[in-house]
Each structure stands twice: as structure tokens, then as C-alpha cells.
Design an enzyme around this catalytic site. Structure first.
Site, short mmCIF file in Angstrom:
data_model
loop_
_atom_site.label_atom_id
_atom_site.label_comp_id
_atom_site.label_asym_id
_atom_site.label_seq_id
_atom_site.Cartn_x
_atom_site.Cartn_y
_atom_site.Cartn_z
N ARG A 62 0.82 -1.22 0.00
CA ARG A 62 0.00 0.00 0.00
C ARG A 62 0.85 1.27 0.00
O ARG A 62 0.42 2.33 -0.46
CB ARG A 62 -0.88 -0.02 1.25
CG ARG A 62 -1.95 1.04 1.31
CD ARG A 62 -2.80 0.87 2.56
NE ARG A 62 -2.05 1.15 3.76
CZ ARG A 62 -2.14 0.46 4.91
NH1 ARG A 62 -2.96 -0.55 5.01
NH2 ARG A 62 -1.40 0.78 5.95
N TYR A 117 -16.42 20.33 -12.73
CA TYR A 117 -16.91 18.97 -13.00
C TYR A 117 -17.97 18.62 -11.96
O TYR A 117 -17.73 18.79 -10.75
CB TYR A 117 -15.68 18.06 -12.87
CG TYR A 117 -15.86 16.59 -13.10
CD1 TYR A 117 -16.28 16.10 -14.33
CD2 TYR A 117 -15.55 15.68 -12.10
CE1 TYR A 117 -16.39 14.74 -14.53
CE2 TYR A 117 -15.65 14.32 -12.29
CZ TYR A 117 -16.09 13.86 -13.51
OH TYR A 117 -16.19 12.50 -13.72
N ASP A 189 -7.89 21.48 -11.26
CA ASP A 189 -8.14 20.29 -12.07
C ASP A 189 -7.59 20.58 -13.47
O ASP A 189 -8.12 21.42 -14.20
CB ASP A 189 -9.65 20.00 -12.11
CG ASP A 189 -9.99 18.72 -12.86
OD1 ASP A 189 -9.21 18.30 -13.74
OD2 ASP A 189 -11.06 18.14 -12.58
N LYS A 214 -8.24 9.76 -18.36
CA LYS A 214 -8.47 10.40 -19.66
C LYS A 214 -7.24 10.19 -20.56
O LYS A 214 -7.05 9.13 -21.09
CB LYS A 214 -8.81 11.87 -19.45
CG LYS A 214 -9.95 12.09 -18.42
CD LYS A 214 -11.31 11.65 -18.94
CE LYS A 214 -12.37 11.50 -17.85
NZ LYS A 214 -12.66 12.70 -17.10
C1 LIG Z 1 -13.36 12.61 -15.76
C2 LIG Z 1 -12.97 13.79 -15.00
C3 LIG Z 1 -12.66 13.69 -13.65
C4 LIG Z 1 -12.80 12.42 -12.87
O1 LIG Z 1 -12.00 11.39 -13.34
P1 LIG Z 1 -12.42 9.85 -13.07
O2 LIG Z 1 -11.17 9.12 -13.29
O3 LIG Z 1 -13.52 9.55 -14.04
O4 LIG Z 1 -12.91 9.78 -11.64
C5 LIG Z 1 -12.24 14.83 -13.00
N1 LIG Z 1 -12.15 16.01 -13.64
C6 LIG Z 1 -12.46 16.15 -14.93
C7 LIG Z 1 -12.33 17.47 -15.58
C8 LIG Z 1 -12.90 15.05 -15.65
O5 LIG Z 1 -13.25 15.20 -16.94
#
Ligand SMILES: *Cc1c(COP(=O)(O)O)cnc(C)c1O
Length: 398
Positions: A62, A117, A189, A214
Site C-alpha cells: 500500500r 466537473y 483540475d 483520460k
Molecule cells: C473525468 C474527469 C474527472 C474524474 O475522473 P475519473 O477518473 O472519471 O474519476 C475529473 N475532472 C475532470 C475534468 C474530468 O473530466
């Protein structure tokens, strides 16, 4: 293509090399190019004394393995010299919640962009509120005027630039300057740009998150999150992740590493194709306007040009008013654009959205139905032909 000229080009070249070399040390793995996937819980110690003194390079699955360290180091290198450490989390949303909980305490106040988001908003409303942390939403275009929204207990300002449905570009440096003058921290973000096209920590951001799900993953087959911290926040981040027992599974870490090695070439193609499809859409009679920061028609194009060295394949379009069934007919007719959440994979996507019911600090009234597109790695000509068929179906359904 890249409007930033030499500066952007040089940074892109450096990053292009780093995605190949960062976090990689074949000598420590018998010369194999890629690190092995350590599936690990227990780590054996040479002696009882070593165990009692916690004397070991690795202590427990971990707490990190050579596989997780490789990806953490690679992301750290891409974030630039201000980055003091990276933690991997099991999703982008987990990276967001971990970053927030690492620095916020009961009684704190948070300033959150209204373009955030939606799951981030849900976390603030349903978890942070319960912990006695209040959130005020602000206009993403507020810039230095954010100073007016600070309260005595404001601890953190949260940015997402561009917003991942509506694509407002925020003035990160202006907001970061005000925030630091007020003694608070900045969290961003940065999933849209990735550290290849924007390095938040260079612009005064203290904690940057990345949904590795992504573009880092890039193949729609992994859930992955990363938080990158500067010197002011790295101890709080690492401490929270350790205390919370948060970690990412080794196979998903490996998929992240594998994706990262081709991030530069993939992003360049997403960028190019995204702009080409957006420009084509701008000429279409069905389209009212595009929400793409790299197009000169975007209201914050100048800030994008100043700060970013590229764009990914994600943008939105506002259609001229048509009934909802016509929009659905458009989407249902597309063959190359799948209908589904997420983005950043090699394939194209299209979804309808409406931010009007979500916004609380600003009014979302774009003037027509809105569709978000992710431009994948398919040929632009085929994508435009697909969209053209969609528009024909849209007209027929009116
Ligand atoms: C998809 C996304 C997230 C979250 O990511 P996950 O891996 O799906 O939890 C956070 N911020 C933005 C801008 C996103 O498009």
C-alpha cells in the site's frame, strides 16, 4: 498549428522526450525497457531488527512499489521543477477528494469555480458540508476580482480550466496571486490540458489534479488519478494518502505508464484533429458557435494563447435552436462518435449536456442545445462525413 511559436515548441520538445524517459530505469530491471508490475502486499525484511526499525526501501504494498514509484516520478517530472511529489489514486475523482481532504479542516471555507466537473460539486455539497467546510461558487471568469469573495476562513480556491463541458478559460496566475496574498492555497483540475500543454504549478497552483483515466491512460481501459503537489502542500498530501490507506492497483498503474509513453504523439493528433473538426463545424449552418479555446472566436482565446501550449480533443458546440428529438437523432445517427461519459481515449465521443440546472453563481444560457465532442484518433475526413450524416438526420427529425 501551435500559436505559441518557439516557446511552446521548445516546451513541447522537452515534454516529448520526458514522456519517453521519465520514471524509467531499465538498469534496475535487468535491462528490460519497462518496469515489472509488482503485485504486492507483504514485503519481507532481512531481520527482526530491520522490521522493528521499519528499515527497508519498500515497506508494504500500500505504501508504494517500484511500479507505482515509476509513474509518480514520471508525472512529477512532467509537472516541472515546482512539483515536489505526486500521489496516485484509484480515479480522477478520488484524486480530487484526496487533495481537498488533505488540506481542508472543519470550519474552513472553499471557493469553487461554477464551471467545475459536477461530481466535484457533489463532493463539496454532500461530504465537505457534513464536515463543516462551506463552499462558495464563483464565476470562472472572475480573475483578480475573486479577492472580494474571500472570507476570514477561506483556505482554498479551486480552479478547473477550461471547464470540461463549457470551456471557460480561467486567469490562473491572477487568481493564484490574490489567493496567496490572502494566505490561502490554490488547487486546479488540469485534466483537459495535461501537464504537457499547461503546467499549473509554474503558474502558482499549489495542488494540481489529473484524471489519468483520460489522456494518460488514453485507451478507455483504466481508472486512474494523480495529485501533484508543490513544496508547500506535499507533506499534507502524502500524509493524508498514507493515513487514508489510499493506493492504486498495480495493473492500472502499469496501464497509466504505458499510456504516458505515447501521450505526446496522441495529444498532438487530438489537438490537430480537434481544431480541424471545430473549424469545419464553425462553417456549418446548423451550428451557432463553438466552445473551443484554440479558436480565435473563443472569448478567452487570448488567455489560452498566453498560458497553454496546446489543446486536447475535447470541446463543445452550441447548435441553433432545434427540438431535443432532432439533437438526439443527430447523436443516434453518428457511427464513429460513441455516446458515453469520459474522454481522452483513442476514440471519438459525443454527448448532449445542459449546465443550466447545475450552475449557482452564473447563468448558463448558450442560446441553443449543446453537444460535447471528443475528437479521437480517427481520420478527420471520416469524422466530418459522420457528423454531416448526423446533421442530415437532425434536419429530417425536425
Ligand atoms: C473525468 C474527469 C474527472 C474524474 O475522473 P475519473 O477518473 O472519471 O474519476 C475529473 N475532472 C475532470 C475534468 C474530468 O473530466
Amino acid at each position: 498549428m501551435n500559436d505559441k511559436g518557439n516557446k511552446g515548441g521548445q516546451r513541447a520538445r522537452r515534454a516529448a522526450t520526458k514522456v519517453v524517459t521519465a520514471g524509467r530505469d531499465p538498469k534496475s530491471h535487468h535491462g528490460f525497457v519497462n518496469p515489472p508490475v509488482y503485485h504486492a502486499s507483504t514485503v519481507l525484511y532481512p531481520s527482526a531488527e530491520d522490521f522493528a526499525a521499519h528499515r527497508a526501501r519498500y515497506q508494504y504494498g500500500r505504501r508504494g512499489t517500484p511500479t507505482t514509484e515509476a509513474l509518480e516520478l514520471a508525472v512529477q517530472e512532467l509537472e516541472g521543477p515546482q512539483c515536489a511529489g505526486v500521489s496516485l489514486l484509484p480515479s480522477g475523482l478520488a484524486a480530487i477528494s484526496a487533495a481537498l481532504l488533505a488540506v481542508l479542516r472543519a470550519g474552513d471555507h472553499l471557493l469553487m469555480t461554477d464551471s467545475t466537473y459536477q461530481p466535484t460539486r457533489n463532493f463539496c455539497e454532500q461530504v465537505l458540508k457534513r464536515l463543516g467546510i462551506t463552499t462558495t461558487y464563483y464565476d470562472p471568469l472572475i480573475g483578480a476580482d475573486i479577492a472580494d469573495l474571500f472570507q476570514a476562513n477561506t483556505r482554498l480556491v479551486y480552479l478547473e480550466s477550461p471547464g470540461s463541458l463549457t470551456f471557460e478559460i480561467q486567469d490562473v496566475s491572477a487568481i493564484a496571486k490574490v489567493t496567496h496574498d490572502k494566505g490561502a492555497l490554490v488547487l486546479m483540475d488540469n485534466t483537459w490540458a495535461t501537464p504537457l500543454y499547461f503546467r499549473p504549478l509554474d503558474h502558482g497552483v499549489d495542488l494540481a489534479i489529473q484524471a489519468g483515466t483520460k489522456y494518460i491512460g488514453g485507451h478507455s481501459d483504466v481508472m486512474l488519478g494523480a495529485v501533484s503537489a508543490n513544496a508547500a502542500t506535499v507533506a499534507a498530501l502524502k500524509n493524508f494518502v498514507r493515513l487514508g490507506g489510499l493506493c492504486e492497483g498495480p495493473d492500472d498503474v502499469y496501464l497509466g505508464l504505458r499510456g504516458l509513453r505515447t501521450l505526446d504523439v496522441r495529444l498532438e493528433r487530438h489537438y490537430k484533429s480537434g481544431v480541424a473538426v471545430a473549424r469545419w463545424l464553425e462553417t456549418r449552418p446548423e451550428v451557432l458557435r463553438l466552445l473551443h479555446p484554440a479558436l480565435p472566436s473563443h472569448p478567452q482565446h487570448a488567455i489560452w494563447k498566453r498560458d497553454f501550449s496546446g489543446a486536447c480533443g475535447l470541446f463543445s458546440m452550441v447548435l441553433k435552436p432545434v427540438p431535443q428529438r432532432a439533437v438526439y437523432a443527430f447523436l443516434d445517427t453518428l457511427e464513429l462518435f460513441g455516446i458515453g461519459a469520459s474522454w481522452g481515449g483513442y476514440e471519438s465521443l459525443a454527448i448532449p449536456f445542459d449546465c443550466a440546472p447545475i450552475r449557482t453563481a452564473t447563468t448558463w444560457a448558450p442560446g441553443g442545445p449543446t453537444v460535447r465532442l471528443h475528437i479521437g484518433l480517427e481520420a478527420v475526413e471520416d469524422l466530418c462525413a459522420d457528423l454531416e450524416r448526423g446533421f442530415a438526420a437532425m434536419a429530417a427529425a425536425q
